[in-house]
Design a protein around this motif. Sequence first.
Motif, short mmCIF file in Angstrom:
data_model
loop_
_atom_site.label_atom_id
_atom_site.label_comp_id
_atom_site.label_asym_id
_atom_site.label_seq_id
_atom_site.Cartn_x
_atom_site.Cartn_y
_atom_site.Cartn_z
N TYR A 15 7.79 -3.38 3.38
CA TYR A 15 8.91 -2.45 3.30
C TYR A 15 9.05 -1.96 1.87
CZ TYR A 15 13.62 -0.53 3.23
OH TYR A 15 14.69 0.30 3.07
N TYR A 16 8.91 -0.65 1.68
CA TYR A 16 9.13 -0.06 0.36
C TYR A 16 9.90 1.23 0.53
CZ TYR A 16 8.64 2.08 -4.16
OH TYR A 16 8.95 2.68 -5.36
N ARG A 17 11.01 1.35 -0.16
CA ARG A 17 11.85 2.54 -0.09
C ARG A 17 11.58 3.40 -1.32
NH1 ARG A 17 15.15 6.36 -0.41
NH2 ARG A 17 17.13 6.47 0.72
N ALA A 18 10.89 4.52 -1.10
CA ALA A 18 10.57 5.41 -2.22
C ALA A 18 11.84 6.01 -2.81
CB ALA A 18 9.64 6.53 -1.76
N VAL A 19 11.88 6.14 -4.12
CA VAL A 19 13.06 6.70 -4.78
C VAL A 19 12.76 8.05 -5.45
CG1 VAL A 19 14.13 4.46 -5.17
CG2 VAL A 19 12.59 5.38 -6.89
N GLY A 20 11.49 8.43 -5.44
CA GLY A 20 11.11 9.71 -6.04
C GLY A 20 9.75 10.12 -5.49
N ASP A 21 8.91 10.64 -6.37
CA ASP A 21 7.58 11.10 -5.94
C ASP A 21 6.50 10.10 -6.31
OD1 ASP A 21 7.70 11.44 -8.66
OD2 ASP A 21 7.11 13.57 -8.66
N GLU A 22 6.89 8.81 -6.51
CA GLU A 22 5.93 7.82 -6.99
C GLU A 22 4.79 7.57 -6.01
OE1 GLU A 22 9.32 5.20 -5.28
OE2 GLU A 22 9.07 7.18 -6.15
N VAL A 23 5.05 7.68 -4.72
CA VAL A 23 3.98 7.45 -3.73
C VAL A 23 2.92 8.54 -3.83
CG1 VAL A 23 3.44 7.33 -1.27
CG2 VAL A 23 5.46 6.14 -2.16
N ASP A 24 3.36 9.79 -3.88
CA ASP A 24 2.42 10.91 -3.99
C ASP A 24 1.64 10.85 -5.31
OD1 ASP A 24 3.21 11.88 -1.55
OD2 ASP A 24 4.66 13.32 -2.38
N LEU A 25 2.34 10.51 -6.40
CA LEU A 25 1.68 10.44 -7.70
C LEU A 25 0.63 9.34 -7.73
CD1 LEU A 25 4.72 11.01 -10.10
CD2 LEU A 25 2.78 12.56 -9.73
N TYR A 26 0.97 8.20 -7.12
CA TYR A 26 0.01 7.10 -7.11
C TYR A 26 -1.21 7.47 -6.26
CZ TYR A 26 -2.03 2.46 -6.87
OH TYR A 26 -2.90 1.42 -6.97
N GLU A 27 -0.99 8.12 -5.12
CA GLU A 27 -2.12 8.53 -4.28
C GLU A 27 -3.05 9.47 -5.03
OE1 GLU A 27 -0.13 9.95 -0.66
OE2 GLU A 27 -1.12 8.32 0.39
N ALA A 28 -2.47 10.38 -5.80
CA ALA A 28 -3.28 11.30 -6.60
C ALA A 28 -4.07 10.54 -7.67
CB ALA A 28 -2.40 12.37 -7.25
N ALA A 29 -3.40 9.55 -8.29
CA ALA A 29 -4.06 8.73 -9.31
C ALA A 29 -5.21 7.94 -8.70
CB ALA A 29 -3.05 7.79 -9.97
N TYR A 30 -4.99 7.39 -7.50
CA TYR A 30 -6.05 6.62 -6.86
C TYR A 30 -7.23 7.52 -6.49
CZ TYR A 30 -8.76 3.57 -3.93
OH TYR A 30 -9.81 2.84 -3.42
N ALA A 31 -6.92 8.75 -6.08
CA ALA A 31 -7.98 9.68 -5.68
C ALA A 31 -8.97 9.92 -6.82
CB ALA A 31 -7.38 11.00 -5.21
N VAL A 32 -8.49 9.88 -8.05
CA VAL A 32 -9.38 10.06 -9.21
C VAL A 32 -9.66 8.73 -9.91
CG1 VAL A 32 -8.72 12.46 -9.56
CG2 VAL A 32 -7.45 10.67 -10.75
N ARG A 33 -9.23 7.62 -9.25
CA ARG A 33 -9.44 6.25 -9.75
C ARG A 33 -8.87 6.06 -11.16
NH1 ARG A 33 -10.37 6.88 -5.10
NH2 ARG A 33 -12.07 5.96 -3.89
N MET A 34 -7.74 6.69 -11.41
CA MET A 34 -7.07 6.50 -12.69
C MET A 34 -6.44 5.10 -12.75
SD MET A 34 -3.78 8.55 -14.25
CE MET A 34 -4.60 10.15 -14.22
N PRO A 35 -6.73 4.32 -13.80
CA PRO A 35 -6.04 3.05 -13.95
C PRO A 35 -4.54 3.31 -14.11
CG PRO A 35 -7.88 3.23 -15.50
CD PRO A 35 -7.66 4.58 -14.92
N MET A 36 -3.70 2.47 -13.51
CA MET A 36 -2.26 2.73 -13.51
C MET A 36 -1.47 1.59 -14.15
SD MET A 36 -1.63 5.72 -12.46
CE MET A 36 0.15 5.57 -12.27
N MET A 37 -0.40 1.97 -14.85
CA MET A 37 0.51 1.03 -15.48
C MET A 37 1.90 1.26 -14.90
SD MET A 37 1.17 0.51 -19.58
CE MET A 37 1.05 2.29 -19.90
N LEU A 38 2.50 0.20 -14.36
CA LEU A 38 3.84 0.27 -13.79
C LEU A 38 4.80 -0.40 -14.76
CD1 LEU A 38 2.97 -0.79 -10.12
CD2 LEU A 38 2.71 1.45 -11.22
N LYS A 39 5.78 0.36 -15.24
CA LYS A 39 6.70 -0.15 -16.26
C LYS A 39 8.11 -0.24 -15.68
CE LYS A 39 6.12 1.95 -20.28
NZ LYS A 39 5.93 3.07 -21.25
#
Length: 267
Positions: A15-39
Amino acid sequence: MHEQVRDYQVTQEPYYRAVGDEVDLYEAAYAVRMPMMLKGPTGCGKTRFVEYMAWKLGKPLITVACNEDMTASDLVGRYLLDANGTRWQDGPLTLAARHGAICYLDEVVEARQDTVVVIHPLTDNRRVLPLEKKGELVEAHEDFQLVISYNPGYQSLMKDLKQSTKQRFGALDFAYPEADVEKEIVSHETGVSNDVAGKLVGVAERARNLKGHGLDEGISTRMLVHAGSLIARDVAPLAACRMALVRPLTDDPDMRDALDAAVTTFF
């Protein structure tokens, strides 16, 4: 999917309740295999978000809880002795890179700097992991992605990521959700009524206003879920809040009194 990472597959939707566009942004980052930092602060949903995204993308997730005693060998692997002599065992980072999992390094600033630098070759265009002890260069699987998290509120000169590390990652900021969203999360996760969930969120907001005025950290969403779970088990709300919210947060008698007063305001 390789059998060595099949056990790390997230099979049920977290269960995850999105609060903004973080899901779409992460999917785009994964598509280009960008390493991600969650702060973001402790207990605000960073780990749940990674679990949700791994499920959504259908990728195995290997999580490492970083600590100051963790060595580079704990991440990349080591030789082990067995009845037949020595054999190499991949560490979690190598396992993920070799077989195409998402590797999540939780609270990465807790790890020593000489441990953190082993991730550098995986976070640029090389996407390789040198296993110096084995004399092998592991080329990262096309599905591999590295994700790290940390709490900027705890950073100090001794415990912060170097710029040479930070600049290798895309970053998403996480915070405690807006009151209505947090109320929905607490109610969903614990089964308490919206009214009780709203009161718990009210207590948390009061406590978060004390951050920097005697409290190092505010009440997290995770702590609210703990309190709500106790209340759902018919523990008296005052006792549940003292046990799950107030006592873990501070040992200072005056601050405890202030937090107890906030709890009695709502319950």
